[in-house]
Design an enzyme around this catalytic site. Sequence first.
Site, PDB file in Angstrom:
ATOM      1  N   VAL A  52       0.811  -1.226   0.000  1.00  0.00           N
ATOM      2  CA  VAL A  52       0.000   0.000   0.000  1.00  0.00           C
ATOM      3  C   VAL A  52       0.841   1.271   0.000  1.00  0.00           C
ATOM      4  O   VAL A  52       0.318   2.356  -0.254  1.00  0.00           O
ATOM      5  CB  VAL A  52      -0.987   0.039   1.194  1.00  0.00           C
ATOM      6  CG1 VAL A  52      -2.071  -1.009   1.036  1.00  0.00           C
ATOM      7  CG2 VAL A  52      -0.256  -0.105   2.527  1.00  0.00           C
ATOM      8  N   ASN A  72      -7.058  -0.484   6.051  1.00  0.00           N
ATOM      9  CA  ASN A  72      -6.754  -1.445   7.103  1.00  0.00           C
ATOM     10  C   ASN A  72      -5.332  -2.001   7.095  1.00  0.00           C
ATOM     11  O   ASN A  72      -4.853  -2.474   8.120  1.00  0.00           O
ATOM     12  CB  ASN A  72      -7.755  -2.607   6.998  1.00  0.00           C
ATOM     13  CG  ASN A  72      -7.407  -3.766   7.897  1.00  0.00           C
ATOM     14  OD1 ASN A  72      -7.562  -3.698   9.115  1.00  0.00           O
ATOM     15  ND2 ASN A  72      -6.917  -4.847   7.298  1.00  0.00           N
ATOM     16  N   SER A 122      -5.413   1.620  16.391  1.00  0.00           N
ATOM     17  CA  SER A 122      -5.096   0.670  17.456  1.00  0.00           C
ATOM     18  C   SER A 122      -5.256   1.375  18.793  1.00  0.00           C
ATOM     19  O   SER A 122      -5.064   2.595  18.883  1.00  0.00           O
ATOM     20  CB  SER A 122      -3.660   0.164  17.315  1.00  0.00           C
ATOM     21  OG  SER A 122      -3.220  -0.497  18.494  1.00  0.00           O
ATOM     22  N   TYR A 135       5.018   1.504  15.788  1.00  0.00           N
ATOM     23  CA  TYR A 135       3.643   1.084  15.514  1.00  0.00           C
ATOM     24  C   TYR A 135       2.647   2.031  16.170  1.00  0.00           C
ATOM     25  O   TYR A 135       1.702   2.518  15.525  1.00  0.00           O
ATOM     26  CB  TYR A 135       3.434  -0.340  16.023  1.00  0.00           C
ATOM     27  CG  TYR A 135       2.039  -0.868  15.845  1.00  0.00           C
ATOM     28  CD1 TYR A 135       1.610  -1.336  14.611  1.00  0.00           C
ATOM     29  CD2 TYR A 135       1.143  -0.907  16.916  1.00  0.00           C
ATOM     30  CE1 TYR A 135       0.324  -1.824  14.440  1.00  0.00           C
ATOM     31  CE2 TYR A 135      -0.140  -1.393  16.749  1.00  0.00           C
ATOM     32  CZ  TYR A 135      -0.550  -1.852  15.517  1.00  0.00           C
ATOM     33  OH  TYR A 135      -1.829  -2.324  15.349  1.00  0.00           O
ATOM     34  N   ALA A 136       2.853   2.319  17.449  1.00  0.00           N
ATOM     35  CA  ALA A 136       1.923   3.167  18.182  1.00  0.00           C
ATOM     36  C   ALA A 136       1.867   4.577  17.600  1.00  0.00           C
ATOM     37  O   ALA A 136       0.789   5.174  17.480  1.00  0.00           O
ATOM     38  CB  ALA A 136       2.314   3.216  19.657  1.00  0.00           C
ATOM     39  N   SER A 138       2.462   5.456  14.518  1.00  0.00           N
ATOM     40  CA  SER A 138       1.755   5.410  13.237  1.00  0.00           C
ATOM     41  C   SER A 138       0.249   5.341  13.441  1.00  0.00           C
ATOM     42  O   SER A 138      -0.526   5.952  12.693  1.00  0.00           O
ATOM     43  CB  SER A 138       2.230   4.211  12.400  1.00  0.00           C
ATOM     44  OG  SER A 138       1.796   2.974  12.931  1.00  0.00           O
ATOM     45  N   LYS A 139      -0.177   4.640  14.475  1.00  0.00           N
ATOM     46  CA  LYS A 139      -1.613   4.502  14.726  1.00  0.00           C
ATOM     47  C   LYS A 139      -2.203   5.770  15.344  1.00  0.00           C
ATOM     48  O   LYS A 139      -3.359   6.118  15.064  1.00  0.00           O
ATOM     49  CB  LYS A 139      -1.870   3.280  15.618  1.00  0.00           C
ATOM     50  CG  LYS A 139      -1.546   1.954  14.932  1.00  0.00           C
ATOM     51  CD  LYS A 139      -2.313   1.790  13.625  1.00  0.00           C
ATOM     52  CE  LYS A 139      -2.083   0.457  12.977  1.00  0.00           C
ATOM     53  NZ  LYS A 139      -2.854   0.276  11.724  1.00  0.00           N
TER      54      LYS A 139
END
Length: 238
Positions: A52, A72, A122, A135-136, A138-139
């Site tokens: 993506v 998603n 998330s 990760y966090a 980015s969310k």
Amino acid sequence: MTRILITGAASGIGKACAEHYAAQGADLILIDRDEAGLKAVAGGHEHHAVDVSDVAFWSTNTFGPLDHAVVNAGIGTNGLIKDLSFQAWRKTMAVNLDGAFLTLQAALRDMKDGGSVVITASVTGVKPVPGIAAYASSKAAVIQLAKVAALESAPRKIRVNAIAPGGVDTAIWDSPDFAKMVEKMGSRETALAAMAADTPMGRFESSEEIARQIAFLLGPDSGTVTGSVLVTDGGFSL
């Protein structure tokens, strides 16, 4: 016929969304970099095996007129900030944030007035958890992206919301550390149950449960709900 774009469709939440809407006779455009997994889900639906974050893909394809989009696709990254490589940081941002932006941008261009979008965030974008800074972050960013998109899209009566799951049994857990935990505890189910012990409701959700919640946010029963974040984490963030 309802036309829906779904990314990360080869497994987990994306797959559950694809199966949910396929059962309702929707016309699907499914995207995932896992070509084999995507083909297994796609059936006769349009599908594209691509990352993506591939700018060229989004700039050379159109998908409309769309009714809905499920933004998603995502990857997980572990590591303390002091130890995390910049390469790992950028890879996470490329897929989780850049990919979400590119997907959302393409979807809004092709979407009918009155359509709707859900972005998968998330609970870690709301509650800090050590060891997953990339990760966090980015969310947390895609939550804000959804809010801005909701304001920009309101004149066209397009609703944009985010969903912030807690623990869900998906392929995002499939890291070497989790594999060791599964080996030690005897099964994936036992390992996940142990990880859910800190969740007040005492369990993780299934991808199918999250898919139904996404369907609610996309559908007419959610009325004028836009720019919201549905935190669905069993109370983990309390």
